[in-house]
Structures are given as structure tokens and as C-alpha cells.
Design a protein around this motif. Sequence first.
Motif, PDB file in Angstrom:
ATOM      1  N   UNK A  19       0.929  -1.266   0.029  1.00 29.29           N
ATOM      2  CA  UNK A  19       0.025   0.107  -0.163  1.00 29.29           C
ATOM      3  C   UNK A  19       0.812   1.229   0.150  1.00 29.29           C
ATOM      4  N   UNK A  20       2.055   1.136   0.265  1.00 30.32           N
ATOM      5  CA  UNK A  20       3.039   2.414   0.424  1.00 30.32           C
ATOM      6  C   UNK A  20       3.314   2.885  -1.033  1.00 30.32           C
ATOM      7  N   UNK A  21       3.163   4.083  -1.001  1.00 28.92           N
ATOM      8  CA  UNK A  21       3.796   4.901  -2.409  1.00 28.92           C
ATOM      9  C   UNK A  21       5.015   4.871  -2.323  1.00 28.92           C
ATOM     10  N   UNK A  22       5.763   3.748  -2.820  1.00 33.51           N
ATOM     11  CA  UNK A  22       7.299   3.755  -2.891  1.00 33.51           C
ATOM     12  C   UNK A  22       7.779   3.041  -3.959  1.00 33.51           C
ATOM     13  N   UNK A  23       9.036   2.892  -4.558  1.00 32.61           N
ATOM     14  CA  UNK A  23       9.636   1.859  -5.176  1.00 32.61           C
ATOM     15  C   UNK A  23       9.851   0.639  -4.040  1.00 32.61           C
ATOM     16  N   UNK A  24       9.474  -0.423  -4.639  1.00 34.43           N
ATOM     17  CA  UNK A  24       9.610  -1.632  -3.644  1.00 34.43           C
ATOM     18  C   UNK A  24      10.555  -2.531  -4.305  1.00 34.43           C
ATOM     19  N   UNK A  25      11.799  -2.886  -3.659  1.00 31.62           N
ATOM     20  CA  UNK A  25      12.928  -3.558  -3.992  1.00 31.62           C
ATOM     21  C   UNK A  25      13.142  -4.749  -3.105  1.00 31.62           C
ATOM     22  N   UNK A  26      12.764  -6.078  -3.654  1.00 30.79           N
ATOM     23  CA  UNK A  26      12.928  -7.246  -2.900  1.00 30.79           C
ATOM     24  C   UNK A  26      14.066  -7.816  -2.948  1.00 30.79           C
ATOM     25  N   UNK A  27      14.730  -8.460  -1.968  1.00 32.81           N
ATOM     26  CA  UNK A  27      16.135  -9.087  -2.008  1.00 32.81           C
ATOM     27  C   UNK A  27      15.919 -10.411  -2.396  1.00 32.81           C
ATOM     28  N   UNK A  28      16.303 -10.943  -3.136  1.00 33.57           N
ATOM     29  CA  UNK A  28      16.342 -12.190  -3.706  1.00 33.57           C
ATOM     30  C   UNK A  28      15.092 -12.887  -4.174  1.00 33.57           C
ATOM     31  N   UNK A  29      13.852 -12.753  -3.677  1.00 33.30           N
ATOM     32  CA  UNK A  29      12.739 -13.361  -3.914  1.00 33.30           C
ATOM     33  C   UNK A  29      11.557 -12.196  -3.117  1.00 33.30           C
ATOM     34  N   UNK A  30      10.660 -11.803  -3.938  1.00 33.23           N
ATOM     35  CA  UNK A  30       9.519 -11.382  -3.370  1.00 33.23           C
ATOM     36  C   UNK A  30       8.903 -12.114  -2.225  1.00 33.23           C
ATOM     37  N   UNK A  31       8.871 -11.322  -1.037  1.00 38.92           N
ATOM     38  CA  UNK A  31       8.301 -12.270   0.162  1.00 38.92           C
ATOM     39  C   UNK A  31       6.874 -12.626  -0.165  1.00 38.92           C
ATOM     40  N   UNK A  32       6.807 -13.936   0.200  1.00 43.35           N
ATOM     41  CA  UNK A  32       5.521 -14.692   0.002  1.00 43.35           C
ATOM     42  C   UNK A  32       5.261 -15.564  -1.351  1.00 43.35           C
ATOM     43  N   UNK A  33       6.306 -15.532  -2.183  1.00 41.27           N
ATOM     44  CA  UNK A  33       6.385 -16.207  -3.403  1.00 41.27           C
ATOM     45  C   UNK A  33       7.065 -17.498  -3.084  1.00 41.27           C
ATOM     46  N   UNK A  34       6.366 -18.499  -3.511  1.00 48.53           N
ATOM     47  CA  UNK A  34       6.886 -19.861  -3.285  1.00 48.53           C
ATOM     48  C   UNK A  34       7.565 -19.949  -4.862  1.00 48.53           C
ATOM     49  N   UNK A  35       8.627 -20.833  -4.615  1.00 46.51           N
ATOM     50  CA  UNK A  35       9.421 -21.168  -5.868  1.00 46.51           C
ATOM     51  C   UNK A  35       8.900 -22.547  -6.674  1.00 46.51           C
ATOM     52  N   UNK A  36       8.114 -23.308  -5.810  1.00 45.72           N
ATOM     53  CA  UNK A  36       7.932 -24.453  -6.333  1.00 45.72           C
ATOM     54  C   UNK A  36       6.360 -24.730  -6.405  1.00 45.72           C
ATOM     55  N   UNK A  37       5.503 -23.858  -6.111  1.00 49.00           N
ATOM     56  CA  UNK A  37       3.983 -23.982  -6.014  1.00 49.00           C
ATOM     57  C   UNK A  37       3.483 -22.642  -6.335  1.00 49.00           C
ATOM     58  N   UNK A  38       2.084 -22.744  -6.649  1.00 51.60           N
ATOM     59  CA  UNK A  38       1.300 -21.474  -6.787  1.00 51.60           C
ATOM     60  C   UNK A  38       1.362 -20.552  -5.637  1.00 51.60           C
ATOM     61  N   UNK A  39       1.371 -19.445  -5.761  1.00 53.35           N
ATOM     62  CA  UNK A  39       1.431 -18.116  -4.885  1.00 53.35           C
ATOM     63  C   UNK A  39       0.049 -17.214  -5.033  1.00 53.35           C
ATOM     64  N   UNK A  40      -0.666 -16.966  -4.024  1.00 48.57           N
ATOM     65  CA  UNK A  40      -1.841 -16.314  -4.172  1.00 48.57           C
ATOM     66  C   UNK A  40      -1.505 -14.752  -3.700  1.00 48.57           C
ATOM     67  N   UNK A  41      -0.579 -14.674  -2.715  1.00 50.03           N
ATOM     68  CA  UNK A  41      -0.324 -13.416  -1.996  1.00 50.03           C
ATOM     69  C   UNK A  41       1.105 -13.206  -1.795  1.00 50.03           C
ATOM     70  N   UNK A  42       1.724 -11.973  -2.185  1.00 48.73           N
ATOM     71  CA  UNK A  42       3.267 -11.665  -1.983  1.00 48.73           C
ATOM     72  C   UNK A  42       3.477 -10.337  -2.202  1.00 48.73           C
ATOM     73  N   UNK A  43       4.661  -9.827  -1.794  1.00 49.47           N
ATOM     74  CA  UNK A  43       5.157  -8.498  -1.998  1.00 49.47           C
ATOM     75  C   UNK A  43       5.233  -8.146  -3.632  1.00 49.47           C
ATOM     76  N   UNK A  44       4.389  -6.868  -3.721  1.00 55.61           N
ATOM     77  CA  UNK A  44       4.380  -6.608  -5.319  1.00 55.61           C
ATOM     78  C   UNK A  44       5.750  -5.695  -5.714  1.00 55.61           C
ATOM     79  N   UNK A  45       6.708  -6.324  -6.225  1.00 56.92           N
ATOM     80  CA  UNK A  45       8.076  -5.609  -6.093  1.00 56.92           C
ATOM     81  C   UNK A  45       7.930  -4.832  -7.439  1.00 56.92           C
TER      82      UNK A  45
END
Length: 498
Positions: free
Chosen positions: A146-172
Motif C-alpha cells: 500500500x505504500x507509495x514507494x519503489x519496492x525492492x525485494x532481496x532475492x525473492x518477493x516475500x511470500x512467493x513460493x518457488x515450487x507451487x502457486x502463490x496467491x499473495x506476496x510483495x508486489x515488487x
Amino acid sequence: MKIFTAQEIRQADEITVLRQDITSLDLMDRAANEVFLWIKYKFPDKETVFHIFCGQGNNGGDGLVVARQLHEAGYLVILEVFETGKPGSDFTVNLNKIKDAGLAYNTGESYNFKKGKLVVIDALFGIGLSRELSQDIKEVISRINSLKAVVVSIDVPSGLFLDRPTNFAVNSDIVLTFQFPKLAFYLSANCNFTKDIVVLDIGLDTDYINTTKSSYYFTDAFDAHTRYKPLHPHAHKGTQGHTLIIGGSYGKIGAVCLSAKAALKSGSGLVTAYIPECGYISLQSSLPEAMVLTSGKNNIENINFEFKPSAIAIGMGLGQEQDIQNALGNFFKLYNAPMVIDADALNILSYNKEWLKLLPENTILTPHPKELERLIGKWDDDFDKLDKIKSFSKQYRLIIVAKDSTTMIISNDDVYINSTGNAGLATGGSGDVLAGIIAGLLSQSYNPVDASIFGVYLHGLSADIGVKEISRQAFIASDIIHYIGAAYLKIEKEIHQK
């Protein structure tokens, strides 16, 4: 570039620590320092405020190192640390360094910043996330989004699964990922989480990377260059192949025009278009470099020709009437040249799936998502989709160019993810151009896998160059063809600079 699983990446970390005689803390510092240097270069203005969200694992430890380095470099840093599990030992060491540096955290303070000067750094979770998020962490991620900012994720957007579907995570806005791209970044359902991806080299063990097998590959410039076949100085039209483009019907001759011109622009020595009579004048006048054969008045009634083409592309604007289906079935029984099947020919195949067994091995199919669904059936999610495509490819010994916002080329168990292209390609005729490019490369003796991978790369690169001059919105399919030459020049320049 290889794409590894989370388990393989962790193993790469462990082997690097062992073979380079360093500690895991040293490797964390090395990785975080690469993030810091990139951020410092990208956001040099000391009025920028960095709001850093850290978990308690290795990803949080990376975030703590970056927070401390930004603080020591004179930036304003707001640091929040959240309970995400048992704190790791390297995380604890770096939290103590935060205290020693005099950087307070979890102060609850508000901050003032000029418009466009807030950068959020997401370091809550990395590749190790395997459980569903708690409600408390979901609220934190909602706050980030919700923040009006540039969002930088380190390595992976938090909440994103690498091996299965993701429904909710940081919008990087930017993901600074370590050493390897991750498969999940390029799945269509995850597009909101990974707008821009930067791969940072953190010096993991090269022997491990080179010797460990992977079924997933990212086609970057280096890989594309290895597949490129330069034009021989003594080449002539007879050495560069003869491409046959079959398609068109009343009102859809433009599709064949685009494919034929793309085949010529890709470097095919000769191109013949096989179309109904209604398109003869328009194609000859719009593309004088191509030869034309006709069959039928408004639709192709049969497919028969007396020369041996180097490669064939079929289906663009063809139509799906019963007489066309009959002609296509007879064609598949008679011809076994290297082939690209697109558009209406794909839909006809989906109605007559027994014909799939007639196709020559390594025939290239270029479906968009709905065409793909008709061929392989519905899928539950992007991972299920890939499994189904691989099974289909192996069963029929075909190469699938699965067109999407990120196009993937699947051959047996191997998946090649394209790195070029943009939203400007979301325009009618773009697929017709791609089919022509791939067929033109086949005619020039590219093997089918290389023709598919390099053709998709060249197609996307042409669009990347073109939209910089005419915008994504104004970009049309014929512009792709116009910029193929510039794409080739860019590739050749990059190769010569190595």
C-alpha cells in the motif's frame, strides 16, 4: 543461464562455503554487499528514505547488512524486524552489528520524504519459504503493497513460493536476485510480484554451476549468441534456404504477408507464399521479394507443390472450414519437411488429435494460451501447465513455443525461458511474425530447438528496440519486422565486443 531449484541453490551455497574456505556469514556479507552497491548506484540521492522490512532468516540477515551499509553511507534508514521464525545464527550476528552501528529499529517512528524519494526494501523471506504466511505477516506485506514507494525485494518477493502457486506476496518493482533467475518469476500468475528482475553475481562455485544438470534455462544474451549463425561472406540465396509459408483466406491474407516478410527478414534466401487466389494481387504488390502459389478462390482447397522447401510454416489466417481441414490432413500425410505450425492449423490439430502422430519429429508448434489449452487440456496452475506441456512434447516428440507475456520453449523435459520482449507485442499479427522468423531460421539450417529459442529471442529483441522509438501502445506487428535488422546488428555488436 541455468535455473535451479531452491534445494540446488542451497547446495550451491554450501559447496561455495566449503570450496572457497569462507563462512556462511562471509557469503551473506558478499551477497548483501552486491545489493547495497546496486541500490547505491540506482538511488544516489541522499534525500532518499529507505524503509527496510526484515524477517529473521537468511533473507532478513541480508536486509540487516544492507540497512547497516546504507546507514553508514549517510542515508536515512527506517528498519523494522519481524518475528518470522527462529532467528538464524547469521541473522543474530548481523542484528548485533546493527546495534553496534547505532541504528535503531522497531522504533515506530514516522518519516517525511519528498515525492518519489521513498524506497522499500523487502527482506522478509527468501527462497526458503515453505509454509503459508501468518495473518500478522500478511498484514505487513499488505502495508508494503500500500505504500507509495519503489519496492525492492532481496532475492525473492516475500511470500512467493518457488515450487507451487502463490496467491499473495510483495508486489515488487525490482527483484535483486542472487546468481540465478528463478522459474517462479516468469510464470504468468506471478506477474504482479516480479515487474523487473536483476540477477546479481555473488560468486557461487562455478564448477557446481557448470556440472549440475538443470531442465530449466533462461535465454539471456550470452545463450542467444551461442545459437546465432552468422551469414557466411560467400552466401547466396541458394545457400540460405527456401521457406514455404502456407495460409491465408479471404480477409486474412495479411497474416501470410507478415509471416512471409518475417521469413525474408530473418535471412531466408527464398520465400514462397501458398495462398488462395483472392490474396494474389495484394501479396505480390505488398511483398515483391516473395513468390506466390495459389489454390482455391477464397480458401486453400488443397496443398500441393512441386519443389522441396527447406522449411514450412503453416496455419496463419488459414481458416478452419471442413475442406481446409481435409487439405491439412492430406498435407500432414505427405510432407515431412522441418515445420512450424501456427494459428488455425493448431486449432484444426486440436479437433483431429490423431494427426499429431503424423508430424515429423521436432515439428514446432507455436500456440497462444487458448490454442495451447485446446491441444493439451485445461490446467490447474502454471506448474501444472508446464508439466502438461512437457508430457505433450514427449508423447508426440514436438517442440512447443508457448506464447505468453513470457514465452517458453519446451522440448521434452527442457524448458527455455525467453528474456526479451515487452507488452508492445500484445498486438494482432505478432504471432504470425514469430512463425515466419522461426521458419526462416529453420531454412538457414538452424536445428529446430535453436530456431525456436533464437527466433523467440530475436522477435522479442526487435520489439525491445522498437518500442524505445515508437512506444508500446503504437507498436504493431509490422514494426517487429522493421526492427529485425537492428536486432541482428545489436547481437553482432555484442558478440564482437566479447
